[in-house]
Design a protein around this motif. Structure first.
Motif, PDB file in Angstrom:
ATOM      1  N   ASN A  69       0.839  -1.213   0.000  1.00  0.00           N
ATOM      2  CA  ASN A  69       0.000   0.000   0.000  1.00  0.00           C
ATOM      3  C   ASN A  69       0.870   1.258   0.000  1.00  0.00           C
ATOM      4  OD1 ASN A  69       0.671   0.756   2.765  1.00  0.00           O
ATOM      5  ND2 ASN A  69      -0.727  -0.852   3.431  1.00  0.00           N
ATOM      6  N   GLY A  70       0.230   2.409  -0.068  1.00  0.00           N
ATOM      7  CA  GLY A  70       0.947   3.671  -0.169  1.00  0.00           C
ATOM      8  C   GLY A  70       1.631   4.078   1.126  1.00  0.00           C
ATOM      9  N   THR A  71       1.032   3.741   2.259  1.00  0.00           N
ATOM     10  CA  THR A  71       1.632   4.078   3.551  1.00  0.00           C
ATOM     11  C   THR A  71       2.991   3.395   3.689  1.00  0.00           C
ATOM     12  OG1 THR A  71      -0.592   4.178   4.496  1.00  0.00           O
ATOM     13  CG2 THR A  71       1.249   4.052   6.047  1.00  0.00           C
ATOM     14  N   VAL A  72       3.004   2.107   3.352  1.00  0.00           N
ATOM     15  CA  VAL A  72       4.229   1.328   3.426  1.00  0.00           C
ATOM     16  C   VAL A  72       5.247   1.812   2.382  1.00  0.00           C
ATOM     17  CG1 VAL A  72       5.010  -0.967   2.686  1.00  0.00           C
ATOM     18  CG2 VAL A  72       3.436  -0.749   4.609  1.00  0.00           C
ATOM     19  N   THR A  95      -2.914  17.192   4.672  1.00  0.00           N
ATOM     20  CA  THR A  95      -2.696  15.957   3.907  1.00  0.00           C
ATOM     21  C   THR A  95      -3.313  14.796   4.668  1.00  0.00           C
ATOM     22  OG1 THR A  95      -1.018  14.479   2.922  1.00  0.00           O
ATOM     23  CG2 THR A  95      -0.449  15.533   4.993  1.00  0.00           C
ATOM     24  N   PHE A  96      -3.308  13.638   4.021  1.00  0.00           N
ATOM     25  CA  PHE A  96      -3.773  12.414   4.670  1.00  0.00           C
ATOM     26  C   PHE A  96      -2.805  12.067   5.806  1.00  0.00           C
ATOM     27  CE2 PHE A  96      -4.312   7.616   4.430  1.00  0.00           C
ATOM     28  CZ  PHE A  96      -5.516   7.630   5.098  1.00  0.00           C
ATOM     29  N   VAL A  97      -3.345  11.521   6.861  1.00  0.00           N
ATOM     30  CA  VAL A  97      -2.558  11.267   8.073  1.00  0.00           C
ATOM     31  C   VAL A  97      -1.384  10.319   7.810  1.00  0.00           C
ATOM     32  CG1 VAL A  97      -3.938   9.309   8.923  1.00  0.00           C
ATOM     33  CG2 VAL A  97      -2.829  10.880  10.567  1.00  0.00           C
ATOM     34  N   GLU A 162       8.520  12.375  -2.584  1.00  0.00           N
ATOM     35  CA  GLU A 162       7.231  12.866  -3.073  1.00  0.00           C
ATOM     36  C   GLU A 162       6.118  11.931  -2.606  1.00  0.00           C
ATOM     37  OE1 GLU A 162       7.129  13.756  -7.423  1.00  0.00           O
ATOM     38  OE2 GLU A 162       9.167  12.977  -7.322  1.00  0.00           O
ATOM     39  N   ASP A 163       5.114  12.486  -1.957  1.00  0.00           N
ATOM     40  CA  ASP A 163       3.895  11.721  -1.697  1.00  0.00           C
ATOM     41  C   ASP A 163       2.991  11.950  -2.903  1.00  0.00           C
ATOM     42  OD1 ASP A 163       1.417  10.759  -1.014  1.00  0.00           O
ATOM     43  OD2 ASP A 163       1.544  11.358   1.092  1.00  0.00           O
ATOM     44  N   ALA A 164       3.060  10.992  -3.838  1.00  0.00           N
ATOM     45  CA  ALA A 164       2.302  11.095  -5.092  1.00  0.00           C
ATOM     46  C   ALA A 164       1.088  10.171  -5.066  1.00  0.00           C
ATOM     47  CB  ALA A 164       3.214  10.765  -6.270  1.00  0.00           C
ATOM     48  N   ALA A 165       0.597   9.885  -3.863  1.00  0.00           N
ATOM     49  CA  ALA A 165      -0.511   8.929  -3.701  1.00  0.00           C
ATOM     50  C   ALA A 165      -1.740   9.334  -4.507  1.00  0.00           C
ATOM     51  CB  ALA A 165      -0.871   8.789  -2.222  1.00  0.00           C
ATOM     52  N   GLN A 166      -1.880  10.661  -4.776  1.00  0.00           N
ATOM     53  CA  GLN A 166      -3.075  11.150  -5.471  1.00  0.00           C
ATOM     54  C   GLN A 166      -2.760  11.643  -6.886  1.00  0.00           C
ATOM     55  OE1 GLN A 166      -4.809  14.194  -3.002  1.00  0.00           O
ATOM     56  NE2 GLN A 166      -4.980  12.845  -1.218  1.00  0.00           N
ATOM     57  N   ALA A 167      -1.537  11.426  -7.358  1.00  0.00           N
ATOM     58  CA  ALA A 167      -1.092  12.192  -8.532  1.00  0.00           C
ATOM     59  C   ALA A 167      -0.627  11.336  -9.706  1.00  0.00           C
ATOM     60  CB  ALA A 167       0.010  13.152  -8.109  1.00  0.00           C
ATOM     61  N   PHE A 186       3.432   6.115  -4.815  1.00  0.00           N
ATOM     62  CA  PHE A 186       2.070   6.114  -5.342  1.00  0.00           C
ATOM     63  C   PHE A 186       1.226   5.130  -4.527  1.00  0.00           C
ATOM     64  CE2 PHE A 186       4.786   7.586  -8.706  1.00  0.00           C
ATOM     65  CZ  PHE A 186       4.042   8.570  -9.343  1.00  0.00           C
ATOM     66  N   SER A 187      -0.078   5.352  -4.525  1.00  0.00           N
ATOM     67  CA  SER A 187      -1.006   4.444  -3.840  1.00  0.00           C
ATOM     68  C   SER A 187      -2.020   3.906  -4.836  1.00  0.00           C
ATOM     69  CB  SER A 187      -1.739   5.189  -2.716  1.00  0.00           C
ATOM     70  OG  SER A 187      -2.866   4.431  -2.280  1.00  0.00           O
ATOM     71  N   PHE A 188      -2.415   2.640  -4.638  1.00  0.00           N
ATOM     72  CA  PHE A 188      -3.482   2.031  -5.443  1.00  0.00           C
ATOM     73  C   PHE A 188      -4.638   1.596  -4.550  1.00  0.00           C
ATOM     74  CE2 PHE A 188       0.654   0.992  -7.525  1.00  0.00           C
ATOM     75  CZ  PHE A 188       0.560   1.935  -8.535  1.00  0.00           C
ATOM     76  N   GLN A 189      -4.839   2.335  -3.463  1.00  0.00           N
ATOM     77  CA  GLN A 189      -5.957   2.087  -2.551  1.00  0.00           C
ATOM     78  C   GLN A 189      -7.267   2.399  -3.294  1.00  0.00           C
ATOM     79  OE1 GLN A 189      -7.686   4.886  -1.160  1.00  0.00           O
ATOM     80  NE2 GLN A 189      -8.987   3.756   0.271  1.00  0.00           N
ATOM     81  N   SER A 190      -8.371   1.905  -2.763  1.00  0.00           N
ATOM     82  CA  SER A 190      -9.661   1.943  -3.472  1.00  0.00           C
ATOM     83  C   SER A 190     -10.042   3.287  -4.061  1.00  0.00           C
ATOM     84  CB  SER A 190     -10.785   1.508  -2.531  1.00  0.00           C
ATOM     85  OG  SER A 190     -10.544   0.236  -2.040  1.00  0.00           O
ATOM     86  N   SER A 191      -9.738   4.378  -3.358  1.00  0.00           N
ATOM     87  CA  SER A 191     -10.213   5.692  -3.815  1.00  0.00           C
ATOM     88  C   SER A 191      -9.317   6.305  -4.879  1.00  0.00           C
ATOM     89  CB  SER A 191     -10.298   6.651  -2.618  1.00  0.00           C
ATOM     90  OG  SER A 191      -8.995   6.983  -2.168  1.00  0.00           O
ATOM     91  N   LYS A 192      -8.140   5.729  -5.125  1.00  0.00           N
ATOM     92  CA  LYS A 192      -7.130   6.415  -5.946  1.00  0.00           C
ATOM     93  C   LYS A 192      -7.377   6.265  -7.447  1.00  0.00           C
ATOM     94  CE  LYS A 192      -5.670   7.563  -2.089  1.00  0.00           C
ATOM     95  NZ  LYS A 192      -4.534   7.589  -1.211  1.00  0.00           N
ATOM     96  N   ALA A 193      -6.648   7.074  -8.231  1.00  0.00           N
ATOM     97  CA  ALA A 193      -6.882   7.168  -9.674  1.00  0.00           C
ATOM     98  C   ALA A 193      -6.545   5.873 -10.412  1.00  0.00           C
ATOM     99  CB  ALA A 193      -6.081   8.327 -10.259  1.00  0.00           C
TER     100      ALA A 193
HETATM  101  C1  LIG Z   1      -3.946   7.474   0.033  1.00  0.00           C
HETATM  102  C2  LIG Z   1      -2.845   8.319   0.546  1.00  0.00           C
HETATM  103  C3  LIG Z   1      -1.747   7.787   1.252  1.00  0.00           C
HETATM  104  C4  LIG Z   1      -1.679   6.365   1.726  1.00  0.00           C
HETATM  105  O1  LIG Z   1      -1.915   5.401   0.795  1.00  0.00           O
HETATM  106  P1  LIG Z   1      -2.565   3.994   1.239  1.00  0.00           P
HETATM  107  O2  LIG Z   1      -2.411   3.165   0.024  1.00  0.00           O
HETATM  108  O3  LIG Z   1      -3.986   4.259   1.605  1.00  0.00           O
HETATM  109  O4  LIG Z   1      -1.774   3.470   2.386  1.00  0.00           O
HETATM  110  C5  LIG Z   1      -0.723   8.639   1.607  1.00  0.00           C
HETATM  111  N1  LIG Z   1      -0.762   9.946   1.314  1.00  0.00           N
HETATM  112  C6  LIG Z   1      -1.799  10.507   0.663  1.00  0.00           C
HETATM  113  C7  LIG Z   1      -1.761  11.965   0.352  1.00  0.00           C
HETATM  114  C8  LIG Z   1      -2.886   9.718   0.274  1.00  0.00           C
HETATM  115  O5  LIG Z   1      -3.917  10.289  -0.354  1.00  0.00           O
END
Ligand SMILES: *Cc1c(COP(=O)(O)O)cnc(C)c1O
Length: 382
Positions: A69-72, A95-97, A162-167, A186-193
């Motif tokens: 996941n993106g956190t890791v 930002t996201f926690v 870079e926290d590119a989780a949304q980009a 980058f993140s591929f969690q459910s809400s992401k692009a």
């Molecule tokens: C979603 C997100 C994360 C974490 O990603 P996960 O895959 O949910 O762990 C980190 N930073 C931002 C800005 C996010 O939107």
């Protein structure tokens, strides 16, 4: 007109586009291929490697590692850049926690810096005030898919994650997000692009960083070593073949989806919605979200929460978004949590239009505008 929450007719009853979009035949085929192959893990199959290479290439980076996941991903990037115990990492207030908790996971202290009022991105001046001998990394967040001004943070000579989780797919001065710092996540969690329900990916141009990332995500093994040789301390944080199968076809769909959201944001702006601007230098935002300024004064003094409740009753589900990290009390044992007035004001006043709504066509988007005007008029009358 009576508000829906007071018994009136809602502006909209129809559903919004679902996110993720309905699965494609290609996704079904790839998923079944993995299932039937019995090679479900990245160490036995080929899909995770295939996806990692394709995504990394699309970003224009040299190396990539896919993880759970993106956190890791953020945690591993920080570790690979040498962040550890008692070090400090500067993260933005709005930002996201996980931007901060990934720092905690690495054993370090998140230092929360305020954001700029126009874009809500990390404020380089605030960063300058907080930089110290323990600062080991800075983590700009490409908020809502708009690339942060990474060059302005370079002056401090500190590694940048870079926290590119949304980009996914965003570019700055024509350069893809993911190649602006020393590593990008980058993140591929459910809400992401792009999504597989969960998932993450780190890219870097630095071979040594890559080798450490690879070791850390694969139980401390080395690229050349054996299965039970562990020259590093690492963990099993590997992505599965199922995730990669779902993700591979999404790379080809990304550009068009970003273009759809770009059109949506342009339309809503033209209709008068006060959506935050992209930073100067943005050549493409992924428009993961639209961040709208809510001014209670323009709504008879009513709160943002009242506005969101009224809009949701009208069939326009909006989100309240983040609270400033400077107000996340759970972080207190790990961070000084100095006040961040801009981030805190944003938490009180910014409303999110989420990605699924931005995937709708103009006729549907017009309902957002109609409902906004309806709620505004009703609130101002009272
Ligand atoms: C979603 C997100 C994360 C974490 O990603 P996960 O895959 O949910 O762990 C980190 N930073 C931002 C800005 C996010 O939107």
């Amino acid at each position: 007109m009576t508000l829906a929450q007071d018994g009136g007719t809602p502006v909209r009853r129809a559903a919004w586009p679902s996110w993720p979009p309905p699965a494609t035949q290609e996704q079904r085929d790839l998923l079944l291929e993995v299932l039937d192959s019995g090679a479900w893990g990245a160490t036995s199959g080929t899909k995770v490697n295939e996806f990692t290479e394709a995504f990394t290439r699309s970003v224009g980076a040299s190396y990539g590692v896919s993880v759970v996941n993106g956190t890791v991903a953020l945690f591993l990037a920080l570790r690979a850049l040498g962040v550890g115990r008692d070090d400090e990492v500067i993260v933005p207030a709005y930002t996201f926690v996980a931007s901060a908790t990934s720092v905690v996971l690495a054993g370090a202290r998140p230092v929360i810096a305020d954001v700029t009022p126009d874009t809500l991105h990390l404020d380089p001046v605030a960063v300058g005030r907080l930089i110290g001998p323990r600062t080991k990394a800075i983590m700009p967040v490409h908020l809502a898919g708009a690339p942060a001004d990474v060059e302005a943070l370079r002056q401090y000579g500190v590694p940048i994650v870079e926290d590119a989780a949304q980009a996914h797919g965003a570019t700055r001065h024509g350069r893809p997000v993911g190649t602006l710092g020393d590593a990008a996540c980058f993140s591929f969690q459910s809400s992401k692009a792009m999504t597989a329900g969960e998932g993450g990916l780190i890219v870097t141009d630095d071979e040594d960083v890559y080798r450490r990332l690879w070791a850390f995500h694969n139980v401390g093994r080395s690229l050349e070593g054996g299965w039970y040789e562990h020259p590093d301390v690492g963990w099993n944080l590997r992505m599965t073949e199922f995730q990669a199968a779902v993700l591979i076809p999404q790379l080809a769909a990304l550009d068009e989806q970003v273009a759809t959201r770009e059109r949506s944001v342009g339309f809503l702006r033209k209709q008068g919605l006060d959506i935050l601007p992209e930073p100067v230098g943005t050549t493409r935002s992924s428009h993961h979200l639209a961040l709208v300024r809510y001014e209670p004064r323009a709504y008879g003094g009513r709160s943002k929460a009242d506005f969101i409740a009224a809009m949701t009753a009208e069939g326009i589900p909006l989100d309240s978004g983040y609270r400033s990290l400077s107000r996340e009390d759970a972080l207190r044992p790990y961070s000084d949590l100095q006040p961040c007035p801009v981030g805190e004001a944003a938490g009180d006043s910014i409303v999110w239009i989420r990605q699924s709504l931005l995937m709708a066509d103009e006729e549907d988007l017009a309902d957002i505008v109609t409902a906004t005007v309806k709620v505004q008029q009703a609130f101002s009358r009272r």
